[in-house]
Design an enzyme around this catalytic site. Structure first.
Site, mmCIF file in Angstrom:
data_model
loop_
_atom_site.group_PDB
_atom_site.id
_atom_site.type_symbol
_atom_site.label_atom_id
_atom_site.label_comp_id
_atom_site.label_asym_id
_atom_site.label_seq_id
_atom_site.Cartn_x
_atom_site.Cartn_y
_atom_site.Cartn_z
ATOM 1 N N GLN A 22 0.799 -1.220 0.000
ATOM 2 C CA GLN A 22 0.000 0.000 0.000
ATOM 3 C C GLN A 22 0.835 1.275 0.000
ATOM 4 O O GLN A 22 0.322 2.333 -0.354
ATOM 5 C CB GLN A 22 -0.942 -0.012 1.216
ATOM 6 C CG GLN A 22 -1.948 -1.159 1.138
ATOM 7 C CD GLN A 22 -2.883 -1.211 2.327
ATOM 8 O OE1 GLN A 22 -2.594 -1.863 3.315
ATOM 9 N NE2 GLN A 22 -3.996 -0.518 2.252
ATOM 10 N N HIS A 145 0.938 -9.360 4.437
ATOM 11 C CA HIS A 145 -0.203 -8.443 4.372
ATOM 12 C C HIS A 145 -0.819 -8.552 2.971
ATOM 13 O O HIS A 145 -0.744 -7.634 2.157
ATOM 14 C CB HIS A 145 0.220 -7.014 4.711
ATOM 15 C CG HIS A 145 -0.911 -6.129 5.144
ATOM 16 N ND1 HIS A 145 -0.954 -5.484 6.374
ATOM 17 C CD2 HIS A 145 -2.066 -5.778 4.520
ATOM 18 C CE1 HIS A 145 -2.082 -4.767 6.465
ATOM 19 N NE2 HIS A 145 -2.766 -4.921 5.348
ATOM 20 N N ASN A 189 -1.991 -10.802 8.240
ATOM 21 C CA ASN A 189 -2.950 -9.710 8.379
ATOM 22 C C ASN A 189 -4.333 -10.161 7.926
ATOM 23 O O ASN A 189 -4.508 -10.636 6.797
ATOM 24 C CB ASN A 189 -2.542 -8.502 7.536
ATOM 25 C CG ASN A 189 -3.507 -7.340 7.736
ATOM 26 O OD1 ASN A 189 -3.543 -6.742 8.811
ATOM 27 N ND2 ASN A 189 -4.330 -7.055 6.736
ATOM 28 N N GLU A 190 -5.295 -10.035 8.807
ATOM 29 C CA GLU A 190 -6.713 -10.238 8.500
ATOM 30 C C GLU A 190 -6.997 -11.380 7.527
ATOM 31 O O GLU A 190 -7.536 -11.146 6.432
ATOM 32 C CB GLU A 190 -7.310 -8.948 7.934
ATOM 33 C CG GLU A 190 -7.229 -7.786 8.898
ATOM 34 C CD GLU A 190 -7.960 -6.547 8.388
ATOM 35 O OE1 GLU A 190 -8.344 -6.519 7.206
ATOM 36 O OE2 GLU A 190 -8.168 -5.624 9.189
HETATM 37 C C1 BGC Z 1 -6.359 -3.666 6.151
HETATM 38 C C2 BGC Z 1 -5.632 -2.496 5.528
HETATM 39 C C3 BGC Z 1 -6.632 -1.534 4.932
HETATM 40 C C4 BGC Z 1 -7.523 -1.022 6.043
HETATM 41 C C5 BGC Z 1 -8.590 -0.034 5.603
HETATM 42 C C6 BGC Z 1 -7.614 -3.293 6.901
HETATM 43 O O1 BGC Z 1 -8.646 -4.174 6.578
HETATM 44 O O2 BGC Z 1 -5.482 -4.422 6.937
HETATM 45 O O3 BGC Z 1 -4.738 -2.988 4.587
HETATM 46 O O4 BGC Z 1 -6.045 -0.486 4.257
HETATM 47 O O5 BGC Z 1 -8.198 -2.093 6.622
HETATM 48 O O6 BGC Z 1 -9.500 -0.648 4.766
#
Ligand code: BGC
Length: 408
Positions: A22, A145, A189-190
């Protein structure tokens, strides 16, 4: 009204987060390839939506560069050029009173071809870590990520069990070379957001619509977490390891089932293999009046109920992401304070929250939405790459420096 102070525990970590794809610029991975084949479609769909007046973007968003109707909005390209400007960006974070920072290592840079590790890329991340620790900023290092090297994509990414092996080998290499400099590791990440969008809704790479593949990818991600946890611990027993898990506050009908599947299925599957619980909180399912530029509901109190819920694991908690898109910077300072008020309330009630990372330090590439959503404490001018600190960043800096919030 009488002014009240809400003090945080001593040693609380304050910072902001970013992720490689990002902000870095110049990445070649499954996402950059996906952008090439989807940017025109995304711009066209946005233009249609605007013309039909379905939830149209207001002028204050359209007058910025790039905006959602332009194809270049959807191509990460050079992004914020953070890969080359990380020192400048960390100086900004330091000047804002941050004592911790979360960033991610880009697997596709470190291992651009199967088994071929790029020592220069690893050296780059060593410099990134040293730049933080030299300023006494605690690094939180995310190992994945969402982006995959192209060769991993080509074998089916997380659908393929083999990816677990490759991922753990990559992490082994990183921990061997950089491990003595890092205490906090965020393995994934998520995973819930990634598999939901990539395998169930099919709106992100790899663009599948398959329940079976969705379940398979989730299963492999959870196995990858466990295997990686063991490897890091073996190499560095004092390392603190967790996941950055997206949590939503569910209030509505069927909330129980949704809460369980979305918030807890993955966390339960790894619960013995985490030293802290990392949570990312943005939204609840409440239909609130207050909205972000992306039309996400703002529900600070929902954060409190999520934190209380996560207390069940009896582990330290780090808020690894919380933030909003707000190009005019009208709501950000209040959003941060409101959310921190509820973090403090949860702490008072025995929930062991030890740190907070605002998302994000910089405006950045917001995946399939592209560049237009502005999450940064620092504004990026995407034409000149000039950094401009937003007023809310100074409000947050006050909190970071004094370790407290004041009522308003
Ligand atoms: C993610 C980020 C994203 C942010 C805002 C999260 O779900 O880890 O990568 O930019 O939210 O949407």
């Amino acid at each position: 009204m009488e002014k009240r102070e809400y003090i945080f525990p001593a040693g609380f970590l304050w910072g902001a987060a970013t992720s490689a794809h990002q902000v870095e610029g110049g990445n070649i991975n499954d996402w950059s390839e996906w952008e090439k084949t989807n940017s025109a479609r995304l711009a066209k769909e946005a233009t249609l939506r605007q013309a039909q007046g379905i939830n149209p973007w207001p002028d204050f968003i359209l007058k910025k560069y790039p905006n959602p109707l332009q194809e270049e909005n959807y191509i990460s390209g050079i992004a914020c050029d953070h890969y080359n400007r990380f020192r400048e960006d960390f100086d900004i974070a330091k000047s804002l009173g941050h004592n911790a920072h979360r960033f991610s290592i880009e697997w596709s840079r470190v291992e651009p071809a199967e088994g071929r590790f790029d020592e220069a890329a690893i050296e780059h991340y060593r410099q990134v870590i040293l730049a933080l620790t030299a300023q006494r900023v605690e690094p939180f290092v995310t190992l994945w990520h969402w982006t995959l090297p192209l060769w991993v994509r080509d074998i089916g990414g997380w659908e393929n069990k083999k990816t677990i092996e490759y991922f753990t080998r990559y992490v082994g290499k990183i921990v061997e070379t950089l491990g003595n400099k890092v205490k906090f590791w965020v393995i994934l990440n998520e995973p819930n957001v990634y598999t939901g969008n990539g395998y169930f809704k099919g709106i992100w790479p790899p663009g599948r619509h398959s329940l079976i593949k969705y379940l398979l990818a989730n299963h492999h991600l959870s196995q990858a977490h466990v295997a990686t946890y063991k490897i890091i611990k073996e190499k560095n027993p004092v390392a603190q390891i967790g996941v950055a898990h997206n949590m939503v506050c569910f209030n509505k009908f069927f909330a129980g089932i949704k809460r369980y599947i979305y918030n807890f299925l993955f966390l339960n599957s790894i619960k013995r293999y985490q030293d802290f619980v990392g949570i990312n909180y943005y939204i609840s399912d409440k239909n609130t009046r207050e909205r972000t530029d992306m039309n996400w509901p703002v529900d600070a109190e929902g954060f409190y109920s999520v934190l209380k819920d996560v207390g069940r694991y009896q582990k330290p908690i780090y808020v690894l992401e919380n933030g909003l898109a707000d190009v005019r910077d009208e709501k950000r300072a209040k959003f941060i304070k409101d959310h921190l008020f509820f973090v403090r309330k949860a702490i008072q009630e025995g929930i062991d929250v030890r740190g907070y990372f605002y998302w994000s330090l910089l405006d950045n590439f917001e995946w399939s939405d592209g560049f237009w959503p502005r999450f940064g404490l620092v504004e990026i001018d995407y034409k000149t790459l000039e950094r401009k600190i937003r007023p809310s960043a100074w409000e947050y800096a006050k909190i970071c420096r004094t370790n407290k919030i004041e009522s308003f």
